[in-house]
Design an enzyme around this catalytic site. Structure first.
Site, short mmCIF file in Angstrom:
data_model
loop_
_atom_site.label_atom_id
_atom_site.label_comp_id
_atom_site.label_asym_id
_atom_site.label_seq_id
_atom_site.Cartn_x
_atom_site.Cartn_y
_atom_site.Cartn_z
N ASP A 1 122.71 19.57 67.11
CA ASP A 1 124.03 19.20 67.64
C ASP A 1 124.20 19.62 69.10
O ASP A 1 125.18 20.33 69.45
CB ASP A 1 125.14 19.87 66.81
CG ASP A 1 124.99 19.64 65.32
OD1 ASP A 1 124.54 18.54 64.93
OD2 ASP A 1 125.31 20.56 64.54
N GLU B 1 130.93 10.92 62.77
CA GLU B 1 131.21 12.31 63.13
C GLU B 1 130.73 12.54 64.56
O GLU B 1 130.45 11.58 65.28
CB GLU B 1 130.55 13.28 62.14
CG GLU B 1 129.07 13.05 61.88
CD GLU B 1 128.49 14.02 60.85
OE1 GLU B 1 129.21 14.87 60.33
OE2 GLU B 1 127.28 13.91 60.59
O1 FUB Z 1 125.17 20.52 62.05
C1 FUB Z 1 126.04 20.31 60.98
C2 FUB Z 1 126.59 18.94 61.04
O2 FUB Z 1 125.53 18.00 60.95
C3 FUB Z 1 127.26 18.59 62.34
O3 FUB Z 1 128.47 19.20 62.50
C4 FUB Z 1 127.23 17.13 62.25
O4 FUB Z 1 127.57 16.47 63.42
C5 FUB Z 1 125.82 16.90 61.79
O5 FUB Z 1 124.92 16.92 62.85
#
Ligand code: FUB
Length: 454
Positions: free
Chosen positions: A42, A215
């Protein structure tokens, strides 16, 4: 030769090899993945004071009593910086689940963060599971520092009004700050000037595909266009998409794919986009260091380009990544820009410790590897070092391919089952930034870990 003399020569060779490796000990990684001493995911990249700062999540393997087996396990955040996208410094832990007053220190859920500067202060935004109270689940907190690398002091409470993950903050040209986050869909709101409170009701951002998880919002502005980039499960796993708008909260219009689904099958991806020294870059992640478990990820970067009309050209992920590699560092040719394909394989050096990285095997005569953008400097005479192993013995041709192309040397890799640094001096060296080619020109397969020039 008597055996004592032989032993002395062997000791001398071992000692010389040790000294040579020590000379490279401090060199950090320059290719993809960018960080190879721990798992990172991320990536939120930012340019502060002429340097790139990287604020990723920090994946760790869950162990009994610490995190949930088979799921994301994250207890803290590190920050990394680089003056050139090649040499990275790990500034260590900046925020941990144990030091955030409101976070559940048994949750291991410090997911995707972001950081932004306002009036000389650095605001680090992160999601975490709340310790107690209602509603349960993820909130977003802030930690504040006077330097991009900390020390960061977490606020006592999360931001009121945000329930979700993956915060992203942008300050518009008029000084208004906006915060974005995800909760299945993408949301946004204005932030007060203190950067700690919402200044407007959260809105669900419009203009994105209806179906499939979205997301990781990351907004940037270029030439008056607001680009909202985000991972989206359009099919089975995430790909990176973007939408465009003329104002920070939209309405957005879906504009296309920034990066296709990972070829390795890594379920998540997560991005940020920066301009640094007149070039745009996409930061993202894959499962390079943990191909069998995609919750232990590794961040990468590749160059990003725009079309004339402002749309983004799809980014094809590379192993070579970005930045210029100094010829005097370890040039990890297994992170190639191109290969002959036939007769080239890349495998882990040690499958029990994948952080040791990879090796490239040139198994056929004429098989080759190209590694672009090596800076040779101005020295016209030099020495090559190749960390190699060849059970049969083999010969490498080391050259540059760009104009004027140049053969640097032919190097015989002696037969043996041990890795050793093969060296040759008195070489006529290329100058400036060149693309390096390593080719097998005879004998049997040769495994190469790295090459360096002094
Ligand atoms: O790293 C945990 C979660 O996985 C992140 O918050 C999302 O965006 C995905 O990458």
């Amino acid at each position: 030769m008597n055996s004592n003399k032989l032993k002395t020569i062997q000791d001398f060779k071992k000692c010389a090899a040790l000294i040579v490796s020590m000379l490279w000990f401090n060199c950090l990684m320059a290719q993809n993945p960018l960080i190879q001493n721990q798992f990172t995911a991320d990536p939120s990249a930012r340019v502060f004071n002429g340097k790139v700062y990287l604020y990723p999540s920090h994946d760790i393997p869950a162990t009994p009593g610490h995190g949930k087996a088979g799921w994301f396990c994250m207890q803290d955040y590190h920050v990394f910086s680089s003056p050139n996208l090649t040499d990275w410094t790990d500034h260590g832990v900046i925020v941990s689940q144990n030091t955030v007053p409101w976070a559940d220190s048994t949750a291991y859920s410090m997911w995707a963060p972001d950081c932004i500067e306002r009036a000389g202060k650095y605001y680090f935004y992160f999601p975490a599971t709340v310790k107690s109270g209602s509603p349960k689940g993820f909130s977003v907190g802030v930690a504040i520092a006077n330097k991009p690398y900390g020390p960061f002091v977490p606020q006592p409470l999360p931001i009121a009004g945000i329930h979700g993950i993956d915060p992203n903050v942008q300050i518009d040209k008029d000084g208004q700050a906006y915060i974005y986050w995800a909760q299945g869909n993408l949301y946004g709101a204005k932030l007060r000037a203190n950067m700690l409170e919402l200044a407007s009701e959260p809105v669900k951002l419009e203009g994105f595909p209806d179906k499939g998880l979205k997301e990781g919002p990351y907004l940037f502005e270029r030439n008056g266009i607001y680009y909202m980039t985000y991972p989206h499960v359009a099919d089975k796993i995430e790909r990176l998409e973007y939408a465009m708008a003329t104002s920070p909260l939209g309405p957005f219009k879906y504009a296309g794919v920034v990066m296709d689904e990972s070829a390795s099958g890594c379920w998540t991806n997560h991005q940020s986009v920066i301009e640094f020294k007149n070039q745009w870059y996409l930061f993202y992640h894959n499962d390079d260091l943990s191909p069998d478990f995609d919750k232990n990820r590794a961040v990468r970067a590749d160059s990003l380009f725009f079309n004339e009309d402002g749309t983004i050209r799809k980014v094809i992920p590379t192993l070579r990544g970005v930045g210029v590699t100094a010829s005097s560092g370890k040039i990890q040719v297994d992170r190639f820009s191109a290969t002959s394909t036939d007769g080239v394989a890349v495998t882990f050096l040690d499958t029990l410790n994948k952080f040791k990285g990879w090796k490239a095997t040139l198994s056929k005569t004429n098989s080759w590897i190209k590694y672009n953008s090596v800076s040779f400097g101005k020295k016209t005479v030099g020495r090559v070092y190749v960390n190699a192993c060849s059970a049969t013995g083999g010969t490498l041709l080391i050259s540059t391919d760009d104009e004027p192309g140049k053969i640097i040397t032919k190097l015989i890799i002696p037969k043996g089952n041990e890795w050793h640094i093969v060296t040759k001096t008195g070489l006529s060296m290329p100058v400036g930034v060149r693309n390096l080619i390593v080719q097998s020109i005879g004998g049997g397969p040769v495994e190469v870990d790295w090459i360096s020039f002094k």
